[in-house]
Design a protein around this motif. Sequence first.
Motif, mmCIF file in Angstrom:
data_model
loop_
_atom_site.group_PDB
_atom_site.id
_atom_site.type_symbol
_atom_site.label_atom_id
_atom_site.label_comp_id
_atom_site.label_asym_id
_atom_site.label_seq_id
_atom_site.Cartn_x
_atom_site.Cartn_y
_atom_site.Cartn_z
ATOM 1 N N PRO A 194 0.914 -1.183 0.053
ATOM 2 C CA PRO A 194 -0.031 -0.020 0.150
ATOM 3 C C PRO A 194 0.737 1.415 -0.021
ATOM 4 O O PRO A 194 0.545 2.143 -0.633
ATOM 5 C CB PRO A 194 -0.834 -0.155 1.085
ATOM 6 N N GLY A 195 2.076 1.378 0.611
ATOM 7 C CA GLY A 195 2.784 2.563 0.621
ATOM 8 C C GLY A 195 3.439 2.534 -0.494
ATOM 9 O O GLY A 195 3.571 3.767 -0.989
ATOM 10 N N ILE A 196 4.080 1.547 -1.154
ATOM 11 C CA ILE A 196 4.505 1.694 -2.558
ATOM 12 C C ILE A 196 3.555 2.368 -3.768
ATOM 13 O O ILE A 196 3.743 2.947 -4.495
ATOM 14 C CB ILE A 196 5.283 0.350 -2.866
ATOM 15 N N ALA A 197 2.392 1.671 -3.497
ATOM 16 C CA ALA A 197 1.412 2.134 -4.474
ATOM 17 C C ALA A 197 0.952 3.600 -4.476
ATOM 18 O O ALA A 197 1.035 4.371 -5.278
ATOM 19 C CB ALA A 197 0.199 1.176 -4.115
ATOM 20 N N LEU A 198 1.125 4.168 -3.146
ATOM 21 C CA LEU A 198 1.075 5.769 -3.081
ATOM 22 C C LEU A 198 2.130 6.354 -3.505
ATOM 23 O O LEU A 198 2.032 7.445 -4.340
ATOM 24 C CB LEU A 198 0.480 5.883 -1.376
ATOM 25 N N LEU A 199 3.396 5.873 -3.296
ATOM 26 C CA LEU A 199 4.705 6.785 -3.877
ATOM 27 C C LEU A 199 4.602 6.434 -5.356
ATOM 28 O O LEU A 199 4.970 7.711 -5.879
ATOM 29 C CB LEU A 199 5.825 6.074 -3.349
ATOM 30 N N ARG A 200 4.203 5.559 -6.074
ATOM 31 C CA ARG A 200 3.787 5.442 -7.452
ATOM 32 C C ARG A 200 3.016 6.657 -7.628
ATOM 33 O O ARG A 200 3.308 7.608 -8.957
ATOM 34 C CB ARG A 200 3.303 4.232 -7.809
ATOM 35 N N GLN A 201 1.985 6.772 -7.218
ATOM 36 C CA GLN A 201 0.966 8.006 -7.539
ATOM 37 C C GLN A 201 1.780 9.383 -7.467
ATOM 38 O O GLN A 201 1.342 10.145 -7.937
ATOM 39 C CB GLN A 201 -0.484 7.777 -6.751
ATOM 40 N N MET A 202 2.616 9.274 -6.264
ATOM 41 C CA MET A 202 2.919 10.569 -6.089
ATOM 42 C C MET A 202 3.926 10.899 -7.255
ATOM 43 O O MET A 202 4.049 12.160 -7.802
ATOM 44 C CB MET A 202 3.994 10.565 -5.087
ATOM 45 N N VAL A 203 4.583 9.972 -7.905
ATOM 46 C CA VAL A 203 5.241 10.212 -9.266
ATOM 47 C C VAL A 203 4.486 10.455 -10.373
ATOM 48 O O VAL A 203 4.744 11.561 -11.005
ATOM 49 C CB VAL A 203 6.545 9.049 -9.328
ATOM 50 N N LEU A 204 3.716 9.571 -10.459
ATOM 51 C CA LEU A 204 2.867 9.421 -11.759
ATOM 52 C C LEU A 204 1.953 10.707 -11.885
ATOM 53 O O LEU A 204 1.526 11.233 -13.142
ATOM 54 C CB LEU A 204 2.323 8.221 -11.925
ATOM 55 N N SER A 205 1.471 11.072 -10.694
ATOM 56 C CA SER A 205 0.543 12.189 -10.718
ATOM 57 C C SER A 205 1.258 13.400 -11.200
ATOM 58 O O SER A 205 0.629 14.522 -11.685
ATOM 59 C CB SER A 205 -0.075 12.699 -9.431
ATOM 60 N N ARG A 206 2.547 13.494 -10.967
ATOM 61 C CA ARG A 206 3.476 14.645 -11.412
ATOM 62 C C ARG A 206 3.385 14.660 -13.202
ATOM 63 O O ARG A 206 3.451 15.730 -13.603
ATOM 64 C CB ARG A 206 4.720 14.860 -10.798
ATOM 65 N N ALA A 207 3.704 13.520 -13.526
ATOM 66 C CA ALA A 207 3.355 13.485 -15.095
ATOM 67 C C ALA A 207 2.338 13.528 -15.755
ATOM 68 O O ALA A 207 2.109 13.976 -16.838
ATOM 69 C CB ALA A 207 4.218 11.968 -15.483
ATOM 70 N N PHE A 208 1.210 13.001 -15.079
ATOM 71 C CA PHE A 208 -0.132 12.711 -15.733
ATOM 72 C C PHE A 208 -1.065 13.170 -14.685
ATOM 73 O O PHE A 208 -2.011 12.521 -14.280
ATOM 74 C CB PHE A 208 -0.406 11.483 -16.398
ATOM 75 N N PRO A 209 -1.304 14.526 -14.352
ATOM 76 C CA PRO A 209 -2.053 14.988 -13.436
ATOM 77 C C PRO A 209 -3.710 14.794 -13.568
ATOM 78 O O PRO A 209 -4.594 14.625 -12.910
ATOM 79 C CB PRO A 209 -1.697 16.439 -13.181
ATOM 80 N N GLN A 210 -4.072 14.745 -14.862
ATOM 81 C CA GLN A 210 -5.401 14.766 -15.145
ATOM 82 C C GLN A 210 -5.806 13.434 -15.372
ATOM 83 O O GLN A 210 -7.190 13.162 -15.453
ATOM 84 C CB GLN A 210 -5.751 15.550 -16.764
ATOM 85 N N LYS A 211 -4.925 12.404 -15.469
ATOM 86 C CA LYS A 211 -5.397 11.106 -15.553
ATOM 87 C C LYS A 211 -5.907 10.470 -14.209
ATOM 88 O O LYS A 211 -5.498 10.817 -13.160
ATOM 89 C CB LYS A 211 -4.224 10.329 -16.182
ATOM 90 N N HIS A 212 -6.720 9.485 -14.238
ATOM 91 C CA HIS A 212 -7.438 8.975 -13.169
ATOM 92 C C HIS A 212 -6.296 7.755 -12.476
ATOM 93 O O HIS A 212 -5.379 7.322 -13.389
ATOM 94 C CB HIS A 212 -8.424 7.805 -13.558
ATOM 95 N N PRO A 213 -5.779 7.853 -11.355
ATOM 96 C CA PRO A 213 -4.758 7.143 -10.845
ATOM 97 C C PRO A 213 -4.746 5.640 -11.276
ATOM 98 O O PRO A 213 -3.442 5.339 -11.644
ATOM 99 C CB PRO A 213 -5.321 6.780 -9.272
ATOM 100 N N VAL A 214 -5.702 5.008 -11.800
ATOM 101 C CA VAL A 214 -5.615 3.758 -12.136
ATOM 102 C C VAL A 214 -4.943 3.581 -13.675
ATOM 103 O O VAL A 214 -4.086 2.841 -14.176
ATOM 104 C CB VAL A 214 -6.896 3.000 -12.172
ATOM 105 N N ASN A 215 -5.212 4.806 -14.357
ATOM 106 C CA ASN A 215 -4.983 4.683 -15.768
ATOM 107 C C ASN A 215 -3.379 5.231 -15.828
ATOM 108 O O ASN A 215 -2.748 5.019 -16.577
ATOM 109 C CB ASN A 215 -5.887 5.697 -16.510
ATOM 110 N N ARG A 216 -3.105 5.990 -14.850
ATOM 111 C CA ARG A 216 -1.591 6.302 -14.548
ATOM 112 C C ARG A 216 -0.570 5.018 -14.898
ATOM 113 O O ARG A 216 0.197 5.366 -15.464
ATOM 114 C CB ARG A 216 -1.428 7.193 -13.910
ATOM 115 N N MET A 217 -0.950 4.044 -14.346
ATOM 116 C CA MET A 217 -0.220 2.944 -14.187
ATOM 117 C C MET A 217 0.340 2.407 -15.720
ATOM 118 O O MET A 217 1.213 1.576 -16.194
ATOM 119 C CB MET A 217 -0.603 1.735 -13.465
ATOM 120 N N ASP A 218 -0.781 2.799 -16.637
ATOM 121 C CA ASP A 218 -0.696 2.194 -18.108
ATOM 122 C C ASP A 218 0.437 3.151 -18.909
ATOM 123 O O ASP A 218 0.833 2.908 -19.885
ATOM 124 C CB ASP A 218 -1.858 2.264 -18.998
#
Length: 434
Positions: A291-315
């Motif tokens: 769970p912690g690693i998943a949230l850290l992934r979102q911290m990074v990917l939200s910077r790259a794709f702020p308008q994308k849904h969190p689930v879709n960022r992983m793609d």
Amino acid sequence: MELNLAQFSKACRPYEPLDVSKADQRPYYIDLSSVRGNKILEALRRPIVRLYTDEPTCQLFTGHIGCGKSTELLYLKALLEKDDFHVVYMESRRHVELEDADISDILLAIAGQVSASLEASGINIKPSYLMRLIQEVVEILKAPVEIETNAKFSFLIAEITTTTKSSPQVRPRFREHVEPRTKLILDSINNELLTPAIAQLKAKGKQGLVAIVDDLDRIENRLHPTGQLRPEYLFVTRADQLSRLKCHVIYTIPLILTFSNYIETIRNRFGQPQILPMVPVTLRNGSLCEPGIALLRQMVLSRAFPQKHPVNRMDLVTEVFDSAETLDRLCCVSGGHARNLMILLYECLRRSDPPFARSQLESVIQSYRNTLTTSITTDEWALLRRVAQDKSLAGEQEYETALKSLYVFEYQYQGDRWYDVNPVLQEAPQFQQP
């Protein structure tokens, strides 16, 4: 989806807290409360909103430098504003010389920032005693400040605090005059500024006034002229004055105070300090904390794709890294320290455009490791090996050695609390030695 490199680079700057009140920054905020032991912001918010709405409260907040305190406090500000409170957020380092901060500096800076915020909302109050005090100080210091009849109180305070903050020669003379008058200053702030201000705010439909005083956690553990360490002098000896402001106040405090012999005194004066821990990447037993690693992934990917849904960022991971494994490596080696995560990511950006290769990330990690290990002594390596085994720290000396230098991080998760060595150091050859 093509990555906007300029936007991504700006979003990854590691030394600026997120401010969710700004629309362009709001998508970058990730709620980490589920992996940080408890809902700390709610613990700070509830006494203000639910328990003591009409009574002043004073709370303490602390954690590692760079763990995200300012971001969380700015988020708390937005929450309290939705609760119809007038909230003043003060960056103390901009108004107080933190290397030798004293009680009068802090109180006057708070008065100035509260006044400026009130004036911006159409509430102009001139505390008569403080106005006279400023005139006296200007005359005594021969400060280049013109006292105009219609000058706003916040402007005059800003002029004085700027002068004293920037001049080591002026500060002693300033304090010689104002420190003996601290009680009168506090009475004037309470009775001539805060009380009438809250009355006017309530007349406008507000619930009350909250002052969030950030950056006081940066006060160094140096001696005050009284012979006490400065954090203990301010938050123990002078605690009564800091806690007597007639509005809701939240102070950040140096983390070392939670290791001090005075911690029970501090709890009795202010209540339990709220500590913001790291995001766990491993648990006490060494297993991964998904769970912690998943949230850290979102911290990074939200910077790259702020308008994308969190689930879709992983793609879209391969738009930023050569593989998902490289992103996970970044998250794990950060140790869940928010600023470290952004520093490592930003250093990758300094070296090349995305997608970042695993070899490049490893080079960035090695550079960081080299910087950290340069000053670690043999005895300190022994302490780190002991912490890795016992998952514990005790006392001010171990704090100074391990936590302050970011050699060791604190974690809280599902009722458990422990310490562990910065993952970057765990991979150092010196750490592996018996």
